[in-house]
Motif scaffolding. Structure first.
Motif, PDB file in Angstrom:
ATOM      1  N   ILE A  50      34.051  62.801  59.797  1.00 52.59           N
ATOM      2  CA  ILE A  50      34.898  62.251  58.910  1.00 52.59           C
ATOM      3  C   ILE A  50      35.457  63.233  57.982  1.00 52.59           C
ATOM      4  CG2 ILE A  50      34.550  60.770  57.017  1.00 52.59           C
ATOM      5  CD1 ILE A  50      32.952  59.418  58.532  1.00 52.59           C
ATOM      6  N   GLU A  51      35.053  64.338  57.630  1.00 53.48           N
ATOM      7  CA  GLU A  51      35.287  65.428  57.030  1.00 53.48           C
ATOM      8  C   GLU A  51      35.777  65.888  57.009  1.00 53.48           C
ATOM      9  OE1 GLU A  51      35.056  67.178  53.663  1.00 53.48           O
ATOM     10  OE2 GLU A  51      34.171  65.618  53.412  1.00 53.48           O
ATOM     11  N   TYR A  52      36.071  66.081  58.563  1.00 49.58           N
ATOM     12  CA  TYR A  52      36.884  67.150  59.370  1.00 49.58           C
ATOM     13  C   TYR A  52      38.591  66.431  59.403  1.00 49.58           C
ATOM     14  CZ  TYR A  52      33.534  70.389  60.687  1.00 49.58           C
ATOM     15  OH  TYR A  52      32.783  71.635  60.222  1.00 49.58           O
ATOM     16  N   SER A  53      38.309  64.558  59.929  1.00 47.97           N
ATOM     17  CA  SER A  53      39.614  63.869  59.698  1.00 47.97           C
ATOM     18  C   SER A  53      40.017  63.949  58.807  1.00 47.97           C
ATOM     19  CB  SER A  53      38.613  62.312  60.229  1.00 47.97           C
ATOM     20  OG  SER A  53      38.410  61.777  59.765  1.00 47.97           O
ATOM     21  N   LYS A  54      39.886  63.926  57.223  1.00 45.68           N
ATOM     22  CA  LYS A  54      40.783  63.733  56.041  1.00 45.68           C
ATOM     23  C   LYS A  54      41.658  64.498  55.780  1.00 45.68           C
ATOM     24  CE  LYS A  54      36.521  63.137  53.533  1.00 45.68           C
ATOM     25  NZ  LYS A  54      35.493  63.378  52.065  1.00 45.68           N
ATOM     26  N   TYR A  55      41.940  65.733  57.133  1.00 40.59           N
ATOM     27  CA  TYR A  55      42.891  67.197  57.175  1.00 40.59           C
ATOM     28  C   TYR A  55      43.482  67.217  57.527  1.00 40.59           C
ATOM     29  CZ  TYR A  55      39.472  69.314  53.510  1.00 40.59           C
ATOM     30  OH  TYR A  55      38.542  68.972  51.795  1.00 40.59           O
ATOM     31  N   SER A  56      43.498  65.833  59.019  1.00 43.77           N
ATOM     32  CA  SER A  56      44.128  65.241  59.977  1.00 43.77           C
ATOM     33  C   SER A  56      45.464  64.494  59.756  1.00 43.77           C
ATOM     34  CB  SER A  56      43.300  65.256  60.883  1.00 43.77           C
ATOM     35  OG  SER A  56      44.510  64.635  62.098  1.00 43.77           O
ATOM     36  N   ASN A  57      47.148  64.590  60.597  1.00 41.01           N
ATOM     37  CA  ASN A  57      48.042  63.690  60.175  1.00 41.01           C
ATOM     38  C   ASN A  57      47.581  63.029  61.143  1.00 41.01           C
ATOM     39  OD1 ASN A  57      49.412  65.800  58.433  1.00 41.01           O
ATOM     40  ND2 ASN A  57      49.753  67.280  60.196  1.00 41.01           N
TER      41      ASN A  57
ATOM     42  N   SER B 184      46.273  59.514  63.151  1.00 43.02           N
ATOM     43  CA  SER B 184      45.598  59.101  62.231  1.00 43.02           C
ATOM     44  C   SER B 184      44.815  58.193  62.831  1.00 43.02           C
ATOM     45  CB  SER B 184      46.271  57.036  63.139  1.00 43.02           C
ATOM     46  OG  SER B 184      45.271  55.848  62.939  1.00 43.02           O
ATOM     47  N   PHE B 185      43.320  57.745  61.415  1.00 46.09           N
ATOM     48  CA  PHE B 185      41.578  57.729  61.787  1.00 46.09           C
ATOM     49  C   PHE B 185      41.762  56.409  62.481  1.00 46.09           C
ATOM     50  CE2 PHE B 185      37.860  56.198  59.776  1.00 46.09           C
ATOM     51  CZ  PHE B 185      36.739  57.160  59.676  1.00 46.09           C
TER      52      PHE B 185
ATOM     53  N   LEU C 268      42.150  67.314  65.152  1.00 49.13           N
ATOM     54  CA  LEU C 268      41.600  67.859  64.206  1.00 49.13           C
ATOM     55  C   LEU C 268      41.993  68.524  63.627  1.00 49.13           C
ATOM     56  CD1 LEU C 268      37.606  66.503  64.213  1.00 49.13           C
ATOM     57  CD2 LEU C 268      39.946  65.030  63.128  1.00 49.13           C
TER      58      LEU C 268
END
Length: 154
Positions: free
Chosen positions: A74-81, A83-84, A151
């Protein structure tokens, strides 16, 4: 050291770079080990399987500890482009395949050793299970690499 910036040029920590590189080469290591069996060098096949399995389990433990300490997906996915929702579905599928692959590999390794010692090894069954496990480990490795890319690159 494990939690400092990695060596692949992304924002990923060292332990994730290490795990990603290891799982990128894992199918090739397994292919070499399988080649030993094809050439009927069974001692080399067994020893290489034991070493690769041991290293794989160690890398998984390092990965799991690192993910828990550093905030995880969840922390790493915050900075990905990416789709969560897509990444969560992809991650769940990856985890299910990885658990089945490693569990199957452990089962095959232990049961085959016992059968070999008692001269009950069924080569056709072993080969069939080995192919399935190789495929599952390869798919899991590729999916893990894509999660890293989702990620930290895309």
């Amino acid at each position: 050291m494990f939690f400092s910036k990695g060596f692949l040029g992304t924002s990923a920590p060292f332990y994730l770079d290490l795990a990603t590189i290891y799982f990128a080469i894992l199918p090739f290591l397994l292919a070499i080990s399988i080649y030993f069996a094809i050439k009927k060098e069974y001692n080399k096949h067994f020893l290489s399987q034991a070493i690769i399995l041991g290293i794989t389990l160690l890398v998984v433990v390092i990965f799991e500890i690192g993910v828990r300490i550093t905030g995880g997906f969840i922390e790493y996915s915050k900075y990905s482009n990416i789709s969560f929702d897509f990444m969560v579905i992809f991650l769940v599928i990856h985890i299910l395949i990885a658990i089945a692959a490693v569990g199957g590999w452990l089962y095959l390794f232990i049961s085959s050793y016992k059968d070999y010692v008692h001269r009950k090894l069924n080569p056709k069954k072993h080969k069939k299970m080995g192919k399935a496990i190789f495929l599952a480990l390869t798919v899991s490795s590729i999916m893990g690499i894509f999660i890293y890319l989702f990620l930290f690159v895309f």
